[in-house]
Design an enzyme around this catalytic site. Structure first.
Site, short mmCIF file in Angstrom:
data_model
loop_
_atom_site.label_atom_id
_atom_site.label_comp_id
_atom_site.label_asym_id
_atom_site.label_seq_id
_atom_site.Cartn_x
_atom_site.Cartn_y
_atom_site.Cartn_z
CB CYS A 1 -0.91 0.01 1.22
SG CYS A 1 -1.85 1.54 1.37
CB CYS B 1 -6.11 4.87 -4.81
SG CYS B 1 -5.61 3.36 -5.66
#
Lengths: 298, 298
Positions: A95, A237
């Protein structure tokens, strides 16, 4: 005053992608049987727990049983491992927002010195070793790997048909540069896409190019919103911002450059060169403390 | 390790009505100009802050400028004041779930001894002085005042027409005892009610009576869900549970008794007598620590 008898915990976020961080510097605090899927779900519960998009355990790679398989020869260089779990309790890979927070915590907790962080270090993740670093002026960078084009595609999002470019950052994206203000679009519903092009679903980004030369040091400045597959709209994101930067540069007739990307949760900066994509952005620890024994027993 | 240089903070909940708790035992930590509406909103932000339905500041009543006006002659008896703010930054009055957590924190932080808490104490709130106490077997009680009948009414909720009884607990409720499993109802939309009966809106409860004699010591056991005016469905509502208990007793031909009320966030117990309504239930502190200077500066 409540005794800090329970295990240490931090709450933080990277552009509002938020995490419960569990320092486990000698691997003794959170063995697997203790940090099971049920406890991860409880920690991430936004009312009965601390709340977060996921959990990041900070643990030496050498103490993670399955690290050798994903890190290979890089294992000795990866002092620290980002043991990342999703809010549903499952194991997660990488991530781009979480790993900035992970590095911030390594520095803040005194587990890594600033000079080493500014030079860049390898961090172990279930997606493999990742090179990350601290910027002298603040913020953190992470090497996200190259963007790979997937061809053009279409989607229907909030009742509107849009065309976009498919880009893989390891995971699939469909980036739609649009004229309408992205703030006005309805991203509630699942975007409709061609299942033949995206058999495992796709993250859809809608983008306004604000300028291609307006911001100091950058080649473009864009604003984006993102619908993540399996999740819905999110505040940020990391892979999506990289895909958007690549698409924005292509649209401006370039293959390399720097793009400032505003996401709902803050500002990211993406450097694209011939070899890879580097994501830079902030990370912040909101509070640090300890879980209570009464909650752990609950 | 991150220094606890910032102000102390706790996160906790009462039947999943969750709060950021700020101990301010000598009134010097959180003066009004510091804990302004903007900071309350940041604290309650579920991604960029700690997240919560509200903030509870723990402060001596004598140090709250406007306490005398709401507490009157009870001011000297109200050692502690629950300075309650809503997530939108506005000042709040009472909260039956929040005040249990407030008392739990007084005990856990050593600001009140257990014997005094079990005997019952007065706590100052913007809704006036409230009598609360700790139960020897665990959990906390709060005197919520009497339920006052408002007559029968109707609502349309999730496409279904239901009849109910109007009850005031200081704020208005419409309690609908239904045959369909309340779990199956759609509480997403705003309930339609007669504006002449509820000019300032109403909290709507849907209730299944599970048994009127099945649980040890209780006269009834019910399950409820609630749509709070201005908020939507919540995990728990203290005044709503009291209104539901009153309606369940009336439906069973009684005016007094004990009702166990299951809400989505846990279990409450309500004692109704000729004079008042006492709400009992759990409270838990999830974690205790300190806000970071970097977040406060952000």
């Amino acid at each position: 005053m409540i005794e800090s008898a329970g295990p240490r915990v931090l709450q933080g976020h990277g552009t509002e992608n938020d995490f419960v961080v569990l320092p486990d510097p000698d691997g003794s605090v959170w063995p697997e049987h203790r940090l099971d899927a049920s406890l991860v779900r409880r920690l991430c519960d936004r009312r009965a727990g601390l709340g977060g998009d996921g959990v990041l355990r900070v643990v030496p790679s050498a103490l993670v049983p399955d690290a050798a398989a994903v890190l290979g020869e890089a294992l000795p260089q990866c002092t620290w491992f980002m043991d990342h779990r999703n809010a549903d309790g499952s194991s997660a890979e990488m991530c781009g927002n979480g790993i900035r927070l992970f590095l911030h915590v390594l520095l803040a907790e005194g587990l890594l010195d600033r000079a080493a962080a500014e030079a860049g270090v390898l961090v172990g993740t279930r997606g493999g070793p990742r090179r990350v670093g601290a910027r002298p002026e603040g913020g953190y960078w992470v090497d996200m790997g190259p963007a790979r084009p997937l061809g053009t595609g279409e989607t229907v999002l909030g009742g509107r048909r849009m065309s976009g470019v498919g880009i893989s950052m390891g995971n699939p994206h469909l980036v739609c540069l649009v004229q309408d203000d992205v703030e006005s679009l309805d991203l509630t519903a699942l975007p409709q896409v061609d299942p033949a092009m995206f058999p495992e679903g796709v993250n859809v980004e809608v983008v306004n190019v604000l300028t291609t030369d307006g911001m100091a040091g950058a080649d473009a400045h864009v604003r984006m919103r993102v619908h993540e597959r399996g999740v819905g709209e999110t505040r940020s994101c990391g892979t999506g911002a990289c895909a958007v930067a690549s698409a924005a540069l292509t649209a401006a007739g370039r293959t390399t450059g720097t793009v400032v990307v505003d996401v709902p949760g803050g500002r990211l900066s993406i450097d694209v060169d011939d070899r890879t994509t580097v994501l830079s952005g902030p990370a912040v620890v909101i509070a640090a403390g300890a879980l209570t024994p009464e909650w752990l027993a609950g």
